[in-house]
Design a protein around this motif. Structure first.
Motif, PDB file in Angstrom:
ATOM      1  N   VAL A  24       0.719  -1.261   0.117  1.00  0.00           N
ATOM      2  CA  VAL A  24       0.174   0.067   0.156  1.00  0.00           C
ATOM      3  C   VAL A  24       1.056   1.418  -0.348  1.00  0.00           C
ATOM      4  N   PHE A  25       0.154   2.158  -0.101  1.00  0.00           N
ATOM      5  CA  PHE A  25       1.018   4.140  -0.565  1.00  0.00           C
ATOM      6  C   PHE A  25       1.671   4.027   1.060  1.00  0.00           C
ATOM      7  N   PHE A  26       2.226   4.049   1.211  1.00  0.00           N
ATOM      8  CA  PHE A  26       2.748   4.962   2.341  1.00  0.00           C
ATOM      9  C   PHE A  26       2.839   6.042   2.712  1.00  0.00           C
ATOM     10  N   THR A  27       1.932   6.489   4.172  1.00  0.00           N
ATOM     11  CA  THR A  27       2.147   8.007   4.412  1.00  0.00           C
ATOM     12  C   THR A  27       3.239   7.967   5.674  1.00  0.00           C
ATOM     13  N   ASP A  28       2.611   9.396   6.077  1.00  0.00           N
ATOM     14  CA  ASP A  28       3.474   9.856   7.204  1.00  0.00           C
ATOM     15  C   ASP A  28       3.701   9.191   8.356  1.00  0.00           C
ATOM     16  N   SER A  29       2.291   8.485   8.670  1.00  0.00           N
ATOM     17  CA  SER A  29       1.839   8.251  10.065  1.00  0.00           C
ATOM     18  C   SER A  29       1.323   6.634   9.804  1.00  0.00           C
ATOM     19  N   TRP A  30       1.866   6.490   7.930  1.00  0.00           N
ATOM     20  CA  TRP A  30       0.897   4.581   8.492  1.00  0.00           C
ATOM     21  C   TRP A  30       1.526   3.808   7.159  1.00  0.00           C
ATOM     22  N   ARG A  31       2.504   2.892   7.862  1.00  0.00           N
ATOM     23  CA  ARG A  31       3.334   2.573   7.059  1.00  0.00           C
ATOM     24  C   ARG A  31       3.281   0.683   7.524  1.00  0.00           C
ATOM     25  N   PRO A  32       2.928  -0.182   6.944  1.00  0.00           N
ATOM     26  CA  PRO A  32       2.241  -1.167   7.641  1.00  0.00           C
ATOM     27  C   PRO A  32       3.989  -2.077   6.822  1.00  0.00           C
ATOM     28  N   ASP A  33       4.039  -3.133   7.509  1.00  0.00           N
ATOM     29  CA  ASP A  33       5.163  -3.841   7.027  1.00  0.00           C
ATOM     30  C   ASP A  33       4.519  -5.864   7.519  1.00  0.00           C
ATOM     31  N   SER A  34       3.639  -5.896   7.387  1.00  0.00           N
ATOM     32  CA  SER A  34       3.198  -7.152   7.761  1.00  0.00           C
ATOM     33  C   SER A  34       3.657  -8.445   6.781  1.00  0.00           C
ATOM     34  N   TRP A  35       3.831  -7.220   5.679  1.00  0.00           N
ATOM     35  CA  TRP A  35       3.793  -8.624   4.733  1.00  0.00           C
ATOM     36  C   TRP A  35       5.469  -9.227   4.326  1.00  0.00           C
ATOM     37  N   TYR A  36       6.298  -7.675   4.985  1.00  0.00           N
ATOM     38  CA  TYR A  36       7.016  -8.461   5.446  1.00  0.00           C
ATOM     39  C   TYR A  36       8.028 -10.015   5.811  1.00  0.00           C
TER      40      TYR A  36
END
Lengths: 298, 298
Positions: free
Chosen positions: B135-147
């Motif tokens: 997903v598009f990262f934003t300043d406050s939301w940078r999800p990384d569970s896909w890692y």
């Protein structure tokens, strides 16, 4: 130009409009006829629908150089039809490479294949791991390298799509040895035979990649009007008569969420039992619960 | 009856003949318009091709009960069109369940989707693991569970298909808060942004799920006449301008055989460098060599 055209899963009308237009302008049309079959259309029906002859291409014609297929494809249009999608089998990658080396332009017309249409059982395609093939066991040949792949998939919670063997235009060992071009009738593996082989190999390997109670979905005649799904344990499906081919099987992984389970329950004989099998099977390979690190008391 | 019809990947002619016949007999036609887009066909082109109006169905219409779509579908035929295959997204499983509960007969017309057409990059579909979404990262939301999923896939040698975010009919936080129905222009993630986000998260997590040198294939406009593939490392592709959407990315796993590599080399700028990147990357997560057990000297 060489057109690689996917035919989809079942009937002559499963070809795309773009694919049909391509076939109609081709000088020669070949149908790949050994890795799968079109369930509800005969060669004659296809010929009537396309308005031109269709040549059945067996393994020998495709794998031994493709010369016949690629002949003059730099000057006229040739179609190579594949049940499902053209990139379902390695062989066709090889055909594309050979064509490109001869300066022949290749155009691919995609279509549905079991690899994506399996999503119609209700399990998210995102959560499938590597796919395995189950071959007919013989007295002397009972390969089980797929067992490790199922184990790897299930360790990380993923489902496994099992593709069931088909034997088209095979010779008996005796006819092969004597060079007699006599072919056995086609054979398609049944769900029950696949499940029996799964149970036999688990018994032999004993690493609990799965158990007799592991939940599965049997998918029969995917994409055909008689399509049928059945949810049950491996043990139960080893007794199941799924009817006419083709069949595939999905061995569930842990990642089966409530909406997906609800969908699968529609295909089960005893919903409470299946739900219970899924929940008990989800205990296998479950990650250890998260424990907070000890607090620093300095 | 409710027809769920896959439209395939790119043009209006990618629908199957069976799908087109179904659409032609339907009283109402909806096009799901928020999880993907048909790359080279507009709503107007579809309407001309089908000979009837097409209603765009946004997320709200589909996820909030589907009432409008299912209205009278027990008495007349309704088509719900989905780019790719109808079972690409969970939402549509939900639509089928709701229809069945209302006694509406559902017929599915499958088609190609990125989940199987990705095979045209030359990598065997058998060796793909779980799919991830970036997903598009934003300043406050940078999800990384896909890692963790990439790590799990690569540990067992599997490729990872990365689906890139698209934003259609989104409201800005301000317009959303004020209840203003003003929508942002559509946005489609680029290959370079995806690769930058991959690099950022590897930097943060540091478990070497992959490295900047890990080989990938960028797949742009899959199934369209302008389809383009590019092989390169994550680091290289972070600088790559892939042009118009849609894009996907494949992160290679260890299981890349010689014929597959030969195919990928066609898409690389520097074949020797790419081959070297693949061979070096295959050392990661390589199983320990087999050592014979010590001989029994008794």
């Amino acid at each position: 130009m060489l057109f690689l055209v996917g035919l989809g899963l079942s009937s002559h009308e499963d070809i795309t409009v773009r694919g049909l237009n391509a076939v109609k302008r081709c000088a020669r049309v070949y149908l790949e006829h050994y890795t799968s079959i079109l369930m509800t259309a005969s060669k004659e029906e296809l010929e009537g629908f396309y308005g031109k002859p269709v040549v059945l291409a067996d393994r020998e014609m495709v794998e031994s150089g493709c010369e016949e297929i690629l002949r003059d494809a730099d000057k006229e249009d040739v179609a190579f039809l594949v049940v499902g999608d053209p990139f379902g089998a390695t062989t066709h990658t090889d055909l594309v490479l050979r064509a490109k080396k001869q300066g022949i332009v290749v155009e691919v017309v995609h279509n549905a294949s079991v690899m994506n249409a399996v999503g119609s059982c209700g399990l998210q395609l995102y959560n499938f791991g590597q796919t395995i093939s189950m071959v007919f066991f013989t007295d002397s040949w009972r390969p089980d390298s797929w067992y490790d792949k199922v184990l790897e998939n299930r360790r990380i919670g993923l489902h496994t799509l099992v593709l069931l063997d088909i034997k088209v235009k095979e010779q008996s060992p005796e006819n092969l040895a004597r060079g007699r071009l006599i072919f056995e009738p086609p054979r398609y593996m049944s769900i029950s035979q696949c499940c029996e082989q799964l149970l036999e190999v688990e018994e032999k390997r004993g690493q609990q990649a799965y158990t007799p109670d592991t939940p599965c979905v049997a998918i029969s005649r995917l994409g055909a009007p008689t399509q049928h799904m059945k949810s049950g344990s491996i043990h139960e499906l080893a007794e199941y008569d799924a009817g006419e081919p083709l069949h595939s099987l999905v061995i569930l992984g842990r990642q089966c969420h409530e909406l997906e389970l609800e969908y699968l329950l529609e295909f089960s004989e005893d919903q409470e039992r299946f739900k219970d099998q899924v929940h008990r099977d989800q205990e296998f390979f479950k990650p250890a619960p998260w424990v907070p690190p000890p607090e620093d008391e300095d």
